[in-house]
Write an enzyme that holds these catalytic residues in place. Structure first.
Site, mmCIF file in Angstrom:
data_model
loop_
_atom_site.group_PDB
_atom_site.id
_atom_site.type_symbol
_atom_site.label_atom_id
_atom_site.label_comp_id
_atom_site.label_asym_id
_atom_site.label_seq_id
_atom_site.Cartn_x
_atom_site.Cartn_y
_atom_site.Cartn_z
ATOM 1 N N CYS A 119 13.231 -2.642 5.148
ATOM 2 C CA CYS A 119 12.444 -1.583 5.775
ATOM 3 C C CYS A 119 13.266 -0.351 6.137
ATOM 4 C CB CYS A 119 11.746 -2.123 7.021
ATOM 5 S SG CYS A 119 10.624 -3.500 6.682
ATOM 6 N N HIS A 257 9.642 3.791 11.092
ATOM 7 C CA HIS A 257 9.198 2.614 10.359
ATOM 8 C C HIS A 257 7.956 2.040 11.037
ATOM 9 C CE1 HIS A 257 8.820 -1.194 8.525
ATOM 10 N NE2 HIS A 257 9.394 -1.889 9.490
ATOM 11 N N ASN A 287 2.413 -2.898 7.769
ATOM 12 C CA ASN A 287 3.843 -2.666 7.565
ATOM 13 C C ASN A 287 4.108 -2.633 6.065
ATOM 14 O OD1 ASN A 287 6.623 -2.815 7.294
ATOM 15 N ND2 ASN A 287 6.891 -4.456 8.785
#
Length: 338
Positions: A119, A257, A287
């Site tokens: 990520c 993020h 996500n």
């Protein structure tokens, strides 16, 4: 980390690509032992996108790249550097970057794949591309972050499956005249197995008939992720802003993020950042791993928080753990599709 003292680089455009399939909390709960309300309360996520059987991660990468290059007003022959990130590619080899260049018609030999930064990969990709752009005869870089976490998460794991969605994001980065562009960066790491995805080299080593020590799916210890993210990201953002000589209140927009909404809110509060300045896409996309900060940048531009003269900050943390932040003063409006 120091202030960026090389030739500045700046994002010209961002493009994102999403699968058509929308997966709601209600649909997930048909096979998971949880409730739609619990998922939304804990994560702030209402829905996400999953690749369908006929779609590939490479397809998403190609689509996002084409959008970014088109919005930048460039052609593929103008791309001198290609940096591609993906933690869930269909193939370990051949290179996704090479395959992507072939499909797009990009002829540069400067192709880099970043495969294990998860990520946080967009921060490292932009940093790497900015370094490569210091070469005298190059001008433009294309950064592409594509992820298909729906294909590496256990469909029966309610503590992991609920968070993730598939997406790709792309950014065109260019050398910038004057002093505007990338002002500073911060990078850090601390090894940890608490978020992990086993590779074939490990899975194939297990004895036939024995209980596997790991599975083929992503594993994640939620409390550890929360602790690392809420500790590392605010400090990283503060370090990058300090190196740039910028106060948090001067930043027009934050692209963080998109792990989950509660985590984003906690990070913003810890960093002294007004949530009105923080782009949110996790509520409808989930996500999306390394692509998620680019979806957030795209949203900032849509919301008028990425115009010429604006200071924007990017922050992310990924499995490993690796984390990092970037601070830009934009010399141009960031271009995105409506």
């Amino acid at each position: 980390m120091p202030r960026w003292r090389l030739t500045p680089t700046s994002p010209l455009s961002v493009g994102i690509a999403l699968p058509d399939r929308v997966v709601t909390n209600e649909e997930l709960c048909e096979t998971l032992n949880t409730s739609p309300g619990w998922i939304e309360r804990k994560t702030g996520i209402r829905e996400r996108r999953f690749l369908s059987d006929g779609e590939t991660i490479t397809d998403l990468a190609v689509a996002s790249a084409r959008k970014a290059v088109r919005q930048a007003g460039l052609s593929m022959r103008d791309i001198d550097v290609l940096v591609v990130t993906c933690s869930s590619p269909e193939w370990t080899m051949p290179s996704l970057g090479v395959m992507l260049a072939d499909r797009l018609g990009i002829e540069t030999p400067r192709i880099i794949d970043i495969t294990q930064h998860a990520c946080a990969s967009v921060v490292y990709a932009v940093y790497s591309a900015s370094c490569l752009l210091q070469e005298p005869d190059v001008q433009n870089a294309l950064v592409v972050c594509a992820e298909g976490p729906s294909r590496v998460t256990d469909p029966a794991d309610r503590l992991v499956r609920i968070f993730f969605g598939d997406a790709a994001g792309a950014m065109v980065l260019t050398k910038t005249p004057g002093s505007d562009g990338l002002l500073s960066y911060d990078l850090g790491n601390s090894p940890s197995p608490e978020v992990a995805l086993a590779a074939n080299a490990l899975l194939n080593r297990q004895k036939a008939g024995a209980d596997p020590v790991v599975g083929p799916y992503l594993t994640m210890d939620g409390p550890t992720v929360w602790q690392e993210a809420t500790t590392r990201v605010p400090k990283s953002l503060a370090a990058a802003l300090d190196a740039a000589g910028v106060e948090a209140g001067e930043v027009a927009g934050f692209a963080l993020h998109q792990a989950n909404l509660r985590l984003i809110e906690h990070i913003a509060d810890s960093a002294g950042v007004d949530m009105a300045k923080v782009a949110v896409t996790v509520d409808t996309l989930g996500n999306t791993g390394g692509a998620s900060p680019l979806t957030a940048l795209w949203r900032l531009a849509q919301n008028g928080r990425a115009a010429a003269g604006d200071v924007i900050a990017v922050g992310a943390i990924g499995a490993g753990f690796l984390w990092g932040s970037l601070c830009f003063r934009l010399p141009y409006d960031l271009r995105v599709e409506a």
